[in-house]
Design a protein around this motif. Structure first.
Motif, PDB file in Angstrom:
ATOM      1  N   ALA A   1       0.935  -1.071   0.157  1.00 34.20           N
ATOM      2  CA  ALA A   1       0.129   0.016  -0.058  1.00 34.20           C
ATOM      3  C   ALA A   1       0.894   1.237  -0.050  1.00 34.20           C
ATOM      4  O   ALA A   1       0.314   2.277  -0.585  1.00 34.20           O
ATOM      5  CB  ALA A   1      -0.959   0.074   0.947  1.00 34.20           C
ATOM      6  N   ILE A   2       1.878   1.269   0.772  1.00 35.68           N
ATOM      7  CA  ILE A   2       2.801   2.313   0.736  1.00 35.68           C
ATOM      8  C   ILE A   2       3.454   2.789  -0.620  1.00 35.68           C
ATOM      9  O   ILE A   2       4.055   3.858  -0.651  1.00 35.68           O
ATOM     10  CB  ILE A   2       3.687   2.413   1.926  1.00 35.68           C
ATOM     11  N   LEU A   3       3.490   1.779  -1.579  1.00 36.71           N
ATOM     12  CA  LEU A   3       4.033   2.099  -2.865  1.00 36.71           C
ATOM     13  C   LEU A   3       3.159   2.908  -3.615  1.00 36.71           C
ATOM     14  O   LEU A   3       3.592   3.708  -4.554  1.00 36.71           O
ATOM     15  CB  LEU A   3       4.451   0.795  -3.433  1.00 36.71           C
ATOM     16  N   ALA A   4       2.025   2.967  -3.382  1.00 36.38           N
ATOM     17  CA  ALA A   4       0.713   3.557  -4.140  1.00 36.38           C
ATOM     18  C   ALA A   4       0.987   5.007  -4.433  1.00 36.38           C
ATOM     19  O   ALA A   4       0.806   5.370  -5.532  1.00 36.38           O
ATOM     20  CB  ALA A   4      -0.637   3.094  -3.615  1.00 36.38           C
ATOM     21  N   PRO A   5       1.097   6.004  -3.628  1.00 39.48           N
ATOM     22  CA  PRO A   5       1.042   7.212  -3.715  1.00 39.48           C
ATOM     23  C   PRO A   5       2.070   7.643  -4.607  1.00 39.48           C
ATOM     24  O   PRO A   5       1.793   8.516  -5.337  1.00 39.48           O
ATOM     25  CB  PRO A   5       1.384   7.918  -2.411  1.00 39.48           C
ATOM     26  N   SER A   6       3.331   7.071  -4.723  1.00 40.11           N
ATOM     27  CA  SER A   6       4.147   7.553  -5.715  1.00 40.11           C
ATOM     28  C   SER A   6       4.487   6.675  -6.971  1.00 40.11           C
ATOM     29  O   SER A   6       4.944   7.369  -7.905  1.00 40.11           O
ATOM     30  CB  SER A   6       5.574   7.421  -5.150  1.00 40.11           C
ATOM     31  N   ARG A   7       3.725   5.643  -7.260  1.00 39.30           N
ATOM     32  CA  ARG A   7       3.849   4.663  -8.220  1.00 39.30           C
ATOM     33  C   ARG A   7       2.443   4.776  -8.918  1.00 39.30           C
ATOM     34  O   ARG A   7       2.390   4.441 -10.175  1.00 39.30           O
ATOM     35  CB  ARG A   7       4.350   3.463  -8.007  1.00 39.30           C
ATOM     36  N   ALA A   8       1.361   4.713  -8.335  1.00 39.61           N
ATOM     37  CA  ALA A   8      -0.037   4.288  -9.020  1.00 39.61           C
ATOM     38  C   ALA A   8      -0.386   5.519  -9.887  1.00 39.61           C
ATOM     39  O   ALA A   8      -0.108   6.847  -9.677  1.00 39.61           O
ATOM     40  CB  ALA A   8      -1.227   4.285  -7.733  1.00 39.61           C
ATOM     41  N   GLU A   9      -1.181   5.173 -10.796  1.00 37.46           N
ATOM     42  CA  GLU A   9      -1.887   6.318 -11.718  1.00 37.46           C
ATOM     43  C   GLU A   9      -3.169   6.612 -11.337  1.00 37.46           C
ATOM     44  O   GLU A   9      -3.813   7.727 -11.307  1.00 37.46           O
ATOM     45  CB  GLU A   9      -1.737   5.847 -13.257  1.00 37.46           C
ATOM     46  N   SER A  10      -4.205   5.592 -10.952  1.00 34.98           N
ATOM     47  CA  SER A  10      -5.412   5.622 -10.392  1.00 34.98           C
ATOM     48  C   SER A  10      -5.632   6.613  -9.161  1.00 34.98           C
ATOM     49  O   SER A  10      -5.055   6.021  -7.942  1.00 34.98           O
ATOM     50  CB  SER A  10      -6.076   4.457 -10.623  1.00 34.98           C
ATOM     51  N   ALA A  11      -6.360   7.483  -9.276  1.00 37.24           N
ATOM     52  CA  ALA A  11      -6.724   8.129  -7.907  1.00 37.24           C
ATOM     53  C   ALA A  11      -7.456   7.254  -6.968  1.00 37.24           C
ATOM     54  O   ALA A  11      -7.343   7.118  -5.830  1.00 37.24           O
ATOM     55  CB  ALA A  11      -7.580   9.352  -7.963  1.00 37.24           C
ATOM     56  N   LYS A  12      -8.411   6.337  -7.327  1.00 35.91           N
ATOM     57  CA  LYS A  12      -9.122   5.501  -6.951  1.00 35.91           C
ATOM     58  C   LYS A  12      -8.456   4.290  -6.187  1.00 35.91           C
ATOM     59  O   LYS A  12      -8.617   3.866  -4.986  1.00 35.91           O
ATOM     60  CB  LYS A  12     -10.071   4.661  -7.639  1.00 35.91           C
ATOM     61  N   LEU A  13      -7.302   3.828  -6.805  1.00 35.60           N
ATOM     62  CA  LEU A  13      -6.545   2.759  -6.548  1.00 35.60           C
ATOM     63  C   LEU A  13      -5.658   3.528  -5.095  1.00 35.60           C
ATOM     64  O   LEU A  13      -5.325   2.735  -4.233  1.00 35.60           O
ATOM     65  CB  LEU A  13      -5.587   2.511  -7.394  1.00 35.60           C
ATOM     66  N   LYS A  14      -5.179   4.858  -5.234  1.00 29.55           N
ATOM     67  CA  LYS A  14      -4.389   5.350  -4.218  1.00 29.55           C
ATOM     68  C   LYS A  14      -5.167   5.665  -2.909  1.00 29.55           C
ATOM     69  O   LYS A  14      -4.584   5.234  -1.821  1.00 29.55           O
ATOM     70  CB  LYS A  14      -3.913   6.802  -4.697  1.00 29.55           C
ATOM     71  N   SER A  15      -6.725   5.821  -3.291  1.00 25.17           N
ATOM     72  CA  SER A  15      -7.453   6.025  -2.035  1.00 25.17           C
ATOM     73  C   SER A  15      -7.713   4.694  -1.503  1.00 25.17           C
ATOM     74  O   SER A  15      -7.680   4.569  -0.222  1.00 25.17           O
ATOM     75  CB  SER A  15      -8.875   6.738  -2.630  1.00 25.17           C
ATOM     76  N   LEU A  16      -7.879   3.582  -2.207  1.00 25.08           N
ATOM     77  CA  LEU A  16      -7.932   2.297  -1.601  1.00 25.08           C
ATOM     78  C   LEU A  16      -6.771   1.767  -0.712  1.00 25.08           C
ATOM     79  O   LEU A  16      -6.984   1.414   0.388  1.00 25.08           O
ATOM     80  CB  LEU A  16      -8.102   1.191  -2.640  1.00 25.08           C
TER      81      LEU A  16
END
Length: 211
Positions: A84-99
């Motif tokens: 989960a901590i990888l998502a803020p800097s690597r994910a593209e989807s805002a929904k995925l970052k929120s999840l």
């Protein structure tokens, strides 16, 4: 915790007989309503006989299944946090970052609660990144390296794939302790993990379908 496995609805009639104090019998409780036990996941609720109802109520004592579940779930949750901590800097989807943020905010405090519970039981605390060979749903070291190296849509796809499998593993572990455990608080934890992560699986599958 939001769920309890056994719902007891009973009206008690206490009958006290008069007489000499030394011969007065103890109060007697008579149940006048059924005891209904909701089924395990996938099972229907059923009405318990009086003798079954006594043993069906969870106890405040832990057995080996409770201890193993908590020790394993600490390691399991920690990997979910690592993902989960990888998502803020690597994910593209805002929904995925929120999840991912929601997963971190819920499972982090659960790890702390489980560590405290194990200490109260006088049990061993597992290493957060301890061995997890054969543990349901866990990503392999190679898969974790792939996730760390990915970004954008590629990260989103791999994250959802790994986290869905990870959540399914947690639900499997929780189902097993509901069958074999004995401690009330661990039953509540397992129920909560099952409900929360099943809901998150649905959200992740919706993201997969939309992507």
């Amino acid at each position: 915790m939001r769920l309890a496995l056994v719902i007891v609805t009973a009206a008690l009639t206490v009958t006290t007989m008069s007489g000499c104090a030394s011969e007065t019998p103890a109060p007697r409780a008579d149940s006048t309503a059924p005891v209904i036990a909701p089924g395990k996941p996938g099972e229907e609720a059923r009405t318990l006989a009086p003798d079954e109802a006594v043993s069906a109520v969870p106890q405040a004592t832990a057995n080996a299944a409770d201890i193993a579940y908590v020790q394993d779930m600490i390691v399991h949750h920690q990997q979910a946090l690592d993902m989960a901590i990888l998502a803020p800097s690597r994910a593209e989807s805002a929904k995925l970052k929120s999840l991912a943020s929601r997963i971190k905010d819920s499972q982090g405090p659960e790890i702390q609660w489980m560590r405290t519970w194990l200490q109260q039981q006088g049990q061993r605390l597992p290493d957060h990144h301890g061995a997890h060979e054969g543990m349901a749903g866990m990503a392999t070291p190679e898969e974790m390296e792939q996730l760390k190296a990915a970004s954008g849509q590629a990260f989103d796809r791999l994250f959802l794939e790994l986290m869905i499998k990870h959540h399914e593993g947690a639900i499997e572990m929780s189902t097993q302790v509901l069958k074999g455990g004995s401690h009330l608080r661990i039953e509540e934890l397992a129920n909560d993990v099952g409900v929360t992560q099943l809901s998150e699986i649905r959200r992740m599958r919706e993201m997969q379908a939309a992507g």
